[in-house]
Design an enzyme around this catalytic site. Sequence first.
Site, short mmCIF file in Angstrom:
data_model
loop_
_atom_site.label_atom_id
_atom_site.label_comp_id
_atom_site.label_asym_id
_atom_site.label_seq_id
_atom_site.Cartn_x
_atom_site.Cartn_y
_atom_site.Cartn_z
N CYS A 1 0.79 -1.24 0.00
CA CYS A 1 0.00 0.00 0.00
C CYS A 1 0.82 1.28 0.00
CB CYS A 1 -0.95 0.00 1.18
SG CYS A 1 -2.23 -1.24 0.95
N LEU A 2 1.66 1.49 1.00
CA LEU A 2 2.33 2.80 1.10
C LEU A 2 3.10 3.13 -0.19
CD1 LEU A 2 3.56 3.09 4.82
CD2 LEU A 2 1.30 3.41 3.88
#
Length: 415
Positions: free
Chosen positions: A260-261
């Site tokens: 995600c990040l």
Amino acid sequence: MNVSVIGCGYVGLVAAVCLAKLGHRITLVDVDEQKIEMLNNCQAPIHEPDVEEALSQSDLEVTSDYDCISNSDLILLCVSTPTTDDGFISLEYITQASEQLAQVLKKKLDYCVVVVKSTVVPGTTTDVVIPILEKSGKKAGIDFGVCMVPEFLAEGKAIYDFMNPMRIVIGEYDTRSGDMASQLYQSLGAPILRTNPITAEMIKYASNTFLATKISFINEIGNICKLLGIDTYEVARGMGADDRIGSKFLNAGLGFGGSCLPKDIKALISRVKQMGYEPRILEEVWNLNEHQGANLVALLKKHILLKGSTVGLLGLAFKPETDDIRESRAIRLVKVLLKEGATIRAYDPAAVENFKCLFPQIEYVSSQKVLASDAIIIVTEWEEFSHLDYRGKIVIDGRRVPKAMEAKVYEGLCW
Ligand code: UDX
Ligand code: UDX
């Protein structure tokens, strides 16, 4: 309620078992027949604490047949939204799944709400998903509802995060859609923030890029502390005691990976640059994160000549408690070490099989054998690494495992 979940990855599967726990009837749809078979045998296709137990306790219908969701009250869209090679978000799966849903809506007689849970760049729900769904001949806000409800769960504690959310964000196309989506979450007791879809989409990006920024910030402070001979972790303790700053996400080291990040920061940067805006902070957050691995290799080179040496890696997963290696910092490190002529031995409690697919040429061994290397790098802070005997070894620690400080030579990346 009858709830369907499209996509049984981390987000979809966790939502499915948790909503089943809350008493909803769940149908899980995926295109991957192998995953469907595993799920029908109560086996989780992902390594995530408590998911398998929850699976065995819930009575999910798992299928590849979209016709099975025709009686749904709510349909959660949880397919993946990967990054393309040039850093943009790929909406290929979102588009495919929405096309299939349009076919369902075409035949459906009663009202239902489609909930976008995949992370999508601001504007996607209204500009991409709704127009495809309306190809059914039905109208959003009248014949069916639409919401964008971002998911904030972290891998390794996904079930806990789902059941104990800090907030629920509901981006509603209209009030009726939002009322129905809210019902799903009411029993969790978390504050519910109701807004429009594009704001909900942005809240997800702003949250993840802020977390990434916090990590790169403490890594920058850490790089400075290393130069000045200061312990960054003590600095972080002092900073974190101020509740305007907060103590979480101040662990300096190798930086952020995961599904995600990195993906979200890249997607947001690409999107806004396309609009002519230069996102300076986000770019530097990304650059600093990319550079932490090189800083670690520089520390290693102070102590050994890489060519001809054996380097042991402890940890391959992007963080502890998962077998996920997406954007793991180990990937870049291995590439650099191989290029420099080192031999690599690696150990991870869960991620070896996944890593082997990328790097079949390195040696996968026990943690004991990793310790027998010329130098050891700690890449992921698995709990079991706090119980190894590092005495007499050369250890470069990318994640701050205090036990490793007993090594003959110990270098912390940012401390
Ligand atoms: C999720 C979100 O969807 C993503 O937007 C967010 O940023 C991170 O979390 P994740 O659950 O990790 O992604 O994705 P993944 O584990 O890849 O699972 C997606 C599932 O959807 C897979 O099981 C895949 O087979 C399925 N899928 C994909 C479909 O059912 N239909 C498709 O058209 C494409
Ligand atoms: C993240 C968000 O936390 C979650 O809310 C969102 O929905 C999905 O993305 P996840 O990717 O599972 O979750 O992991 P997270 O715990 O956030 O860690 C991400 C990365 O940052 C890991 O590589 C971790 O090692 C690193 N990290 C985290 C640090 O380097 N320092 C920290 O202080 C915290």
